[in-house]
Design a protein around this motif. Structure first.
Motif, PDB file in Angstrom:
ATOM      1  N   ASP A 335     -36.030  35.014  -2.772  1.00 41.86           N
ATOM      2  CA  ASP A 335     -37.063  35.825  -2.091  1.00 41.86           C
ATOM      3  C   ASP A 335     -37.358  37.103  -2.858  1.00 41.86           C
ATOM      4  O   ASP A 335     -38.497  37.587  -2.881  1.00 41.86           O
ATOM      5  CB  ASP A 335     -36.621  36.137  -0.651  1.00 41.86           C
ATOM      6  CG  ASP A 335     -35.271  36.819  -0.589  1.00 41.86           C
ATOM      7  OD1 ASP A 335     -35.153  37.848   0.060  1.00 41.86           O
ATOM      8  OD2 ASP A 335     -34.310  36.335  -1.230  1.00 41.86           O
ATOM      9  N   GLN A 336     -36.315  37.626  -3.527  1.00 42.83           N
ATOM     10  CA  GLN A 336     -36.510  38.884  -4.274  1.00 42.83           C
ATOM     11  C   GLN A 336     -37.446  38.682  -5.458  1.00 42.83           C
ATOM     12  O   GLN A 336     -38.033  39.623  -5.961  1.00 42.83           O
ATOM     13  CB  GLN A 336     -35.162  39.408  -4.768  1.00 42.83           C
ATOM     14  CG  GLN A 336     -34.367  40.080  -3.675  1.00 42.83           C
ATOM     15  CD  GLN A 336     -33.035  40.620  -4.171  1.00 42.83           C
ATOM     16  OE1 GLN A 336     -32.559  40.208  -5.230  1.00 42.83           O
ATOM     17  NE2 GLN A 336     -32.442  41.520  -3.411  1.00 42.83           N
ATOM     18  N   GLN A 337     -37.479  37.433  -5.922  1.00 44.22           N
ATOM     19  CA  GLN A 337     -38.324  37.168  -7.096  1.00 44.22           C
ATOM     20  C   GLN A 337     -39.594  36.409  -6.732  1.00 44.22           C
ATOM     21  O   GLN A 337     -40.285  35.885  -7.609  1.00 44.22           O
ATOM     22  CB  GLN A 337     -37.524  36.357  -8.115  1.00 44.22           C
ATOM     23  CG  GLN A 337     -36.280  37.102  -8.589  1.00 44.22           C
ATOM     24  CD  GLN A 337     -35.302  36.129  -9.210  1.00 44.22           C
ATOM     25  OE1 GLN A 337     -35.611  35.494 -10.206  1.00 44.22           O
ATOM     26  NE2 GLN A 337     -34.132  36.002  -8.612  1.00 44.22           N
ATOM     27  N   ASN A 338     -39.848  36.307  -5.438  1.00 46.85           N
ATOM     28  CA  ASN A 338     -41.029  35.592  -4.969  1.00 46.85           C
ATOM     29  C   ASN A 338     -41.117  34.158  -5.466  1.00 46.85           C
ATOM     30  O   ASN A 338     -42.184  33.688  -5.848  1.00 46.85           O
ATOM     31  CB  ASN A 338     -42.305  36.338  -5.383  1.00 46.85           C
ATOM     32  CG  ASN A 338     -42.698  37.317  -4.305  1.00 46.85           C
ATOM     33  OD1 ASN A 338     -42.375  37.104  -3.130  1.00 46.85           O
ATOM     34  ND2 ASN A 338     -43.350  38.401  -4.708  1.00 46.85           N
ATOM     35  N   LEU A 339     -39.970  33.483  -5.495  1.00 50.39           N
ATOM     36  CA  LEU A 339     -39.948  32.102  -5.979  1.00 50.39           C
ATOM     37  C   LEU A 339     -39.889  31.126  -4.802  1.00 50.39           C
ATOM     38  O   LEU A 339     -39.371  31.469  -3.731  1.00 50.39           O
ATOM     39  CB  LEU A 339     -38.735  31.871  -6.881  1.00 50.39           C
ATOM     40  CG  LEU A 339     -38.714  32.629  -8.208  1.00 50.39           C
ATOM     41  CD1 LEU A 339     -37.354  32.477  -8.882  1.00 50.39           C
ATOM     42  CD2 LEU A 339     -39.833  32.119  -9.110  1.00 50.39           C
ATOM     43  N   SER A 340     -40.402  29.925  -5.029  1.00 55.42           N
ATOM     44  CA  SER A 340     -40.263  28.885  -4.003  1.00 55.42           C
ATOM     45  C   SER A 340     -38.937  28.171  -4.244  1.00 55.42           C
ATOM     46  O   SER A 340     -38.458  28.113  -5.377  1.00 55.42           O
ATOM     47  CB  SER A 340     -41.378  27.853  -4.143  1.00 55.42           C
ATOM     48  OG  SER A 340     -42.601  28.486  -3.987  1.00 55.42           O
ATOM     49  N   SER A 355     -32.763  31.025  -0.623  1.00 53.87           N
ATOM     50  CA  SER A 355     -32.483  32.387  -0.169  1.00 53.87           C
ATOM     51  C   SER A 355     -31.606  32.306   1.071  1.00 53.87           C
ATOM     52  O   SER A 355     -32.011  31.729   2.083  1.00 53.87           O
ATOM     53  CB  SER A 355     -33.791  33.117   0.169  1.00 53.87           C
ATOM     54  OG  SER A 355     -33.482  34.249   0.955  1.00 53.87           O
ATOM     55  N   THR A 358     -33.615  34.527   3.851  1.00 54.55           N
ATOM     56  CA  THR A 358     -34.786  33.986   4.567  1.00 54.55           C
ATOM     57  C   THR A 358     -34.553  32.533   4.975  1.00 54.55           C
ATOM     58  O   THR A 358     -35.351  31.957   5.699  1.00 54.55           O
ATOM     59  CB  THR A 358     -36.047  34.033   3.683  1.00 54.55           C
ATOM     60  OG1 THR A 358     -35.861  33.119   2.599  1.00 54.55           O
ATOM     61  CG2 THR A 358     -36.321  35.418   3.155  1.00 54.55           C
ATOM     62  N   SER A 360     -34.942  30.036   3.223  1.00 49.31           N
ATOM     63  CA  SER A 360     -35.812  29.081   2.544  1.00 49.31           C
ATOM     64  C   SER A 360     -34.971  28.313   1.508  1.00 49.31           C
ATOM     65  O   SER A 360     -34.248  28.909   0.712  1.00 49.31           O
ATOM     66  CB  SER A 360     -37.010  29.837   1.975  1.00 49.31           C
ATOM     67  OG  SER A 360     -37.089  29.700   0.614  1.00 49.31           O
TER      68      SER A 360
END
Ligand code: GDP
Length: 451
Positions: A335-340, A355, A358, A360
């Motif tokens: 999540d910190q790197q905005n990755l899926s 993450s 989150t 995810s």
């Protein structure tokens, strides 16, 4: 195991304070003990509220007494149950009084269940299922134990044993009357039966494997630098179902073990946070223990904030690589790197991006764990099982394989009959029909007192 059975007494409820506490007595002197304590002739299987008397006609407690004449009791013997107030002093005094009369002695662990087994009230699998039901750590495990207690596992085994007896009778009749010219080795009936039995046994082995996972869980090693998110990951995995993140009693002080559940799958985690190069003797002993525990792990989970796992992996013992124990490499905090999230699998190595915060990608990790150990969490038809069951099934399968091999090779029917006899003996060990006394004693001694 003898005819002149001694009468036994134990507390059936947990030791400690509770609203009700139950003292159970089983054996030929139960009725006499009931009369001594209640001063009444109790009506069978009726709960009677009355005072419990001990020596010098003192009233020790008021409660319910229920007398179960044999054979209609849990143990198959005469049983008297005293349900009093759940204070340890009173419950202990009642037992002491009973033992002081010389009419009964304290029960050994599991002795009530053992007596039920010896009196054919339960088979061995069912007796074990009671202990497993009491010790169940998840609803799924409890359901499996209930199914086994109701006979789901025993019925499967017994059905195979019956088919096997049928096949052996057919084979041996052919051997005894060779004039009738049944060519056993070319007989398609024998071949088909053998094949079908092998398949059925393979299915049971699979159910037993699932049952053992439910009972014993699996063990995972978790490695990662401080702050990589190991604790967060464990919490994310266990979710709301059970955040039992505690140190398990009995493990060594220096090998931190945690216990969580994932959809009913018990997971024992060996946390290796403390592993590092050191000269300190005490710390070295701890590390040695952690290494030993790791060698028995079913899976290794490596957590990192990046894609580089080399440092963490360097802490693991060689044996994990030699035995090719499956590894899950987790890149956390995506999540910190905005990755899926991602999931990748190559041989025995899983690569997962997720993450823990989150959640995810957490499903990828759950699926990977279940896939690694072949766990499916449908409670339909689940049974509970132990290593000894799997061992016996595996050995029986070996004998079946031998028999099939001899069939194909056209070797003498005697050898086939012999292997089938051995297979039957192995399967009968599961339900306790052919189980050595010392093994029985060992099994029951792991039960708790009063069970
Ligand atoms: P441990 O030392 O490896 O057990 O790490 P912790 O689970 O205690 O986490 C260390 C810190 O990282 C805490 O402040 C967590 O809230 C944070 N953290 C853990 N996982 C994540 C994640 O997936 N995303 C973000 N943003 N923070 C995380």
């Amino acid at each position: 195991m003898t005819n002149n059975r001694e009468t036994i007494v134990a507390q059936a409820t947990a030791i400690g304070r509770g609203s009700v506490g139950i003292i159970r007595v089983s054996g030929p002197n139960s009725k006499q003990i009931a009369q001594l304590i209640t001063k009444k002739d109790l009506k069978p299987r009726h709960a009677t509220y009355l005072p419990f008397y001990t020596n010098e006609d003192q009233v020790l407690d008021y409660g319910l007494a229920i007398f179960f004449p044999n054979p209609h009791s849990f143990t198959g013997e005469d049983v008297i149950e005293f349900q009093g107030h759940g204070g340890q002093v009173v419950l202990q005094a009642l037992q002491e009084y009973i033992v002081s009369t010389g009419l009964a002695r304290y029960a050994q662990p599991g002795e009530f269940s053992q007596q039920a087994f010896l009196n054919n009230k339960l088979d061995l699998v069912q007796a074990e299922a009671i202990a497993d039901l009491i010790n169940a750590t998840s609803l799924q495990a409890a359901k499996g134990a209930i199914n086994s207690l109701q006979g789901a596992f025993s019925d499967k085994v017994t059905s195979i044993v019956n088919d096997l007896i049928h096949l052996r009778t057919y084979l041996e009749a052919g051997m005894d009357f060779p004039d009738e010219e049944i060519d056993i080795l070319a007989d398609s009936f024998v071949q088909e039966r053998l094949y079908s039995l092998q398949n059925k046994l393979q299915d049971i082995k699979e159910s037993a494997h699932q049952g053992k996972i439910l009972r014993d869980g699996i063990s995972a090693v978790i490695v990662g630098k401080p702050n990589a998110g190991k604790s967060s990951l464990l919490n994310a995995l266990s979710g709301e179902e059970s955040a039992i993140v505690t140190e398990i009693a009995g493990t060594t002080r220096d090998t931190l073990k945690e216990f969580i559940q994932i959809d009913g799958l018990p997971l024992h985690i060996i946390d290796t946070a403390g592993l590092r190069d050191t000269e300190d003797k005490v710390e070295l002993i701890g590390i040695e223990r952690a290494y030993k525990a790791m060698e028995k792990a079913d899976v290794v989970i490596v957590v990192s904030e990046s894609n580089d796992f080399s440092q963490e992996i360097s802490l693991l013992p060689e044996s994990i690589f030699e035995k090719d124990i499956p590894k899950i490499l987790i890149t956390n905090k995506i999540d910190q790197q905005n990755l899926s999230p991602w999931f990748d699998k190559n041989n025995n190595i899983y690569n997962i991006g997720l993450s823990a915060q989150t959640l995810s990608g957490i499903e990828y990790l759950k699926s990977a764990l279940k896939e690694i150990i072949g766990y499916n969490n449908s409670s339909e038809g689940t049974i509970i099982a132990r290593q000894r069951h799997i061992q016996a099934i595996s050995e029986a399968l070996e004998y079946f394989n031998n028999a099939s091999f001899y069939m194909r090779q056209g070797v003498s029917p005697e050898l086939i009959a012999d292997d089938l006899r051995m297979a039957q003996q192995k399967l009968s060990e599961i339900t306790g029909k052919f189980t050595a006394d010392d093994l029985l004693t060992k099994i029951f001694s792991t039960f708790c007192i009063g069970k």
